[in-house]
Design a protein around this motif. Structure first.
Motif, short mmCIF file in Angstrom:
data_model
loop_
_atom_site.label_atom_id
_atom_site.label_comp_id
_atom_site.label_asym_id
_atom_site.label_seq_id
_atom_site.Cartn_x
_atom_site.Cartn_y
_atom_site.Cartn_z
N GLU A 4 -35.29 41.14 30.83
CA GLU A 4 -34.59 41.35 32.10
C GLU A 4 -33.33 42.20 31.90
N LEU A 5 -32.65 41.99 30.78
CA LEU A 5 -31.44 42.77 30.48
C LEU A 5 -31.80 44.24 30.31
N ALA A 6 -32.89 44.50 29.59
CA ALA A 6 -33.33 45.88 29.37
C ALA A 6 -33.72 46.55 30.68
N GLN A 7 -34.42 45.80 31.55
CA GLN A 7 -34.81 46.35 32.84
C GLN A 7 -33.59 46.70 33.69
N GLY A 8 -32.59 45.82 33.64
CA GLY A 8 -31.36 46.09 34.38
C GLY A 8 -30.65 47.34 33.88
N ASN A 9 -30.63 47.53 32.55
CA ASN A 9 -29.99 48.72 31.98
C ASN A 9 -30.74 49.99 32.37
N GLU A 10 -32.09 49.89 32.38
CA GLU A 10 -32.89 51.06 32.77
C GLU A 10 -32.64 51.42 34.23
N GLN A 11 -32.56 50.43 35.09
CA GLN A 11 -32.30 50.69 36.50
C GLN A 11 -30.92 51.31 36.70
N GLU A 51 -27.52 34.13 32.98
CA GLU A 51 -28.88 34.63 33.07
C GLU A 51 -29.72 34.15 31.89
N ALA A 52 -29.12 34.10 30.69
CA ALA A 52 -29.84 33.60 29.52
C ALA A 52 -30.19 32.12 29.70
N ALA A 53 -29.22 31.35 30.21
CA ALA A 53 -29.47 29.93 30.44
C ALA A 53 -30.59 29.72 31.45
N GLN A 54 -30.59 30.50 32.51
CA GLN A 54 -31.65 30.38 33.52
C GLN A 54 -33.02 30.74 32.95
N SER A 55 -33.07 31.78 32.14
CA SER A 55 -34.34 32.20 31.55
C SER A 55 -34.92 31.10 30.65
N ALA A 80 -37.52 36.58 27.42
CA ALA A 80 -37.48 36.94 28.85
C ALA A 80 -36.10 37.43 29.25
N TYR A 81 -35.06 36.80 28.72
CA TYR A 81 -33.68 37.23 29.02
C TYR A 81 -33.45 38.67 28.59
N GLU A 105 -40.69 26.79 21.01
CA GLU A 105 -41.50 27.89 21.53
C GLU A 105 -41.05 28.28 22.93
N ALA A 106 -40.74 27.29 23.76
CA ALA A 106 -40.29 27.57 25.13
C ALA A 106 -38.93 28.25 25.13
N VAL A 107 -38.02 27.77 24.27
CA VAL A 107 -36.69 28.40 24.18
C VAL A 107 -36.83 29.84 23.69
N ALA A 108 -37.71 30.08 22.71
CA ALA A 108 -37.93 31.43 22.21
C ALA A 108 -38.47 32.34 23.32
N ARG A 109 -39.38 31.82 24.13
CA ARG A 109 -39.90 32.61 25.26
C ARG A 109 -38.78 32.93 26.25
N GLY A 110 -37.90 31.95 26.48
CA GLY A 110 -36.78 32.18 27.38
C GLY A 110 -35.84 33.26 26.88
#
Length: 414
Positions: free
Chosen positions: A402-409, A327-331, A398-399, A390-395
């Motif tokens: 998404e991880l935090a959202q998954g934990n909240e769900q 997931e980190a690689a995809q982000s 984002a990772y 900058e793009a890698v940092a944004r990725g």
């Protein structure tokens, strides 16, 4: 959540077996082995070498403007301080034993400043434990407010200590428990291992270190992460030591940075790897074998046999870490794709030993190929480096979103 649960279960089993019939180990306070400060007008860093990890607290003081860092320690191993390296935010510093069990480092500021991040690294290889404190400028009004807030916090603590009939530690302030993810960036190669070389003599080890430093600055400036590098200069580290640093410090993400070469000069582009014993294609196997050879002399030994239960838990944890790594690689690829040339199928798998940690999500970013003229030109351009970092940092951000959202769900579904 899954990672924490599995790690806790494995640790409980291992501790129960190893501690049976043994006395609990003593935990004496460590010594402060060394101290050093580097500074520019934009950033300063304090590093304390420690005999073992310890607790710390930070407080801002005025008249004159200072930042004081207290650590629990038994004493100082050194008598003379290394002078401040550079000129900028920190004018001078001092380290002394404020009282028994507490060493205080006082940074005298040339201008108002604030702590951007502070973290303790566990020892690894021949490196001691370290407290790292990064400092950046702050406006005068903000600094005055910080001084007042720290004074208020110290007063509240003193009152609580007196109510509990406990001794007060003057000048120390509470510090919040770590809540920011720790990202460990690993610039590949270093020292005697130059990595790949371009036709003009440019070396992979230099390019990836420069990129890693840019990425560290971007992540640190975001205020969201604690960021550590496996190396900050031209030094050599074995692959197992790079992995150990991430594991011992319970990193939330490990990113190894490389820029390889191949016999076919038309192959180019950025790609992101996760670990898999079955490489995606022949080139991926060649790249992994090349990187792994750097550590052949170290002779990575397989871990000792464990019980079947521990094996099962570790396998579950490894599967979860590989899922998070993917997931980190995809982000990262999603953020990089609009502005950087990518390899075909840029999220790839290979058997890189540096990605072997079973308890840390780990990825390897191949910035490009020193065997390709276009990639060499990009890798040496500061504009391309900045845009890509900058793009890698944004990725990365984002990772973790998404991880935090998954934990909240997952919590909401319980």
């Amino acid at each position: 959540m899954f990672k924490s649960a599995v790690i806790a279960a494995v640790a409980l089993l291992i501790t129960a077996v190893s501690a049976f019939g043994q006395e609990p180990p003593a935990n004496p306070l460590p010594e402060v082995l060394d101290a050093r400060v580097s500074t520019t007008p934009q950033r300063a860093r304090l590093v304390l070498d420690l005999a073992a990890p310890t607790q710390f607290a930070i407080v801002s003081l005025d008249n004159p403007n200072r930042i004081a860092i207290d650590v629990k320690a038994s004493g100082l191993e050194f008598t003379e301080l290394t002078p401040v390296a550079g000129e900028g935010i920190v004018a001078s510093y001092n380290v002394e034993m404020a009282e028994s069990g507490r060493a205080r480092t006082t940074l005298t500021l040339s201008a108002p400043a604030q702590v951007q991040q502070a973290y303790v690294l566990d020892p690894f290889a021949d490196q001691p434990a370290r407290l790292v404190v990064d400092i950046i400028p702050m406006d005068p009004a903000g600094f005055a407010a910080k001084v007042a807030a720290d004074l208020a916090a110290s007063t509240v603590k003193q009152q609580a200590d007196m109510a509990a009939d406990e001794p007060t530690r003057p000048g120390a302030s509470n510090i919040e428990a770590k809540t920011r993810p720790l990202v460990v960036i690993d610039p590949g190669h270093g020292g005697v291992d130059s990595g790949a070389r371009g036709p003009d003599g440019v070396m992979e080890k230099d390019l990836v270190l420069a990129f890693a430093l840019k990425l560290q600055d971007l992540l640190t400036e975001s205020g969201r992460f604690d960021v550590a590098l496996t190396r900050e200069d031209d030094s050599f580290l074995k692959l197992e030591d790079r992995v150990a640093l991430a594991r011992q410090n319970k990193a939330d993400l490990f990113i190894s940075i490389h820029a390889d070469s191949f016999q076919q000069p038309d192959i180019r582009g950025l790609s992101v790897y996760t670990r898999d014993e079955n490489a995606t294609d022949v080139l991926d196997r060649v790249l992994a074998d090349t990187e792994n050879k750097a550590d052949i002399i170290a002779g990575l030994a397989p871990p000792e046999s464990a019980t079947s239960v521990v094996d099962l838990l570790v396998d579950l944890m490894r599967r979860e870490m590989r899922r998070q790594s993917y997931e980190a690689a995809q982000s990262i690829v999603h953020q990089v794709e609009p502005s950087v040339a990518l390899r075909k199928f840029p999220v790839r798998q290979a058997n890189f030993l540096v990605l072997q940690a079973p308890d840390v999500p780990s990825i390897l970013v191949e910035l490009g190929f020193l065997s390709n003229a276009h990639d060499i030109a990009n890798l040496q351009q500061s504009g391309w480096q900045d845009r890509t970092a900058e793009a890698v940092a944004r990725g990365i951000s984002a990772y973790f979103d998404e991880l935090a959202q998954g934990n909240e769900q997952a919590s909401a579904e319980k």
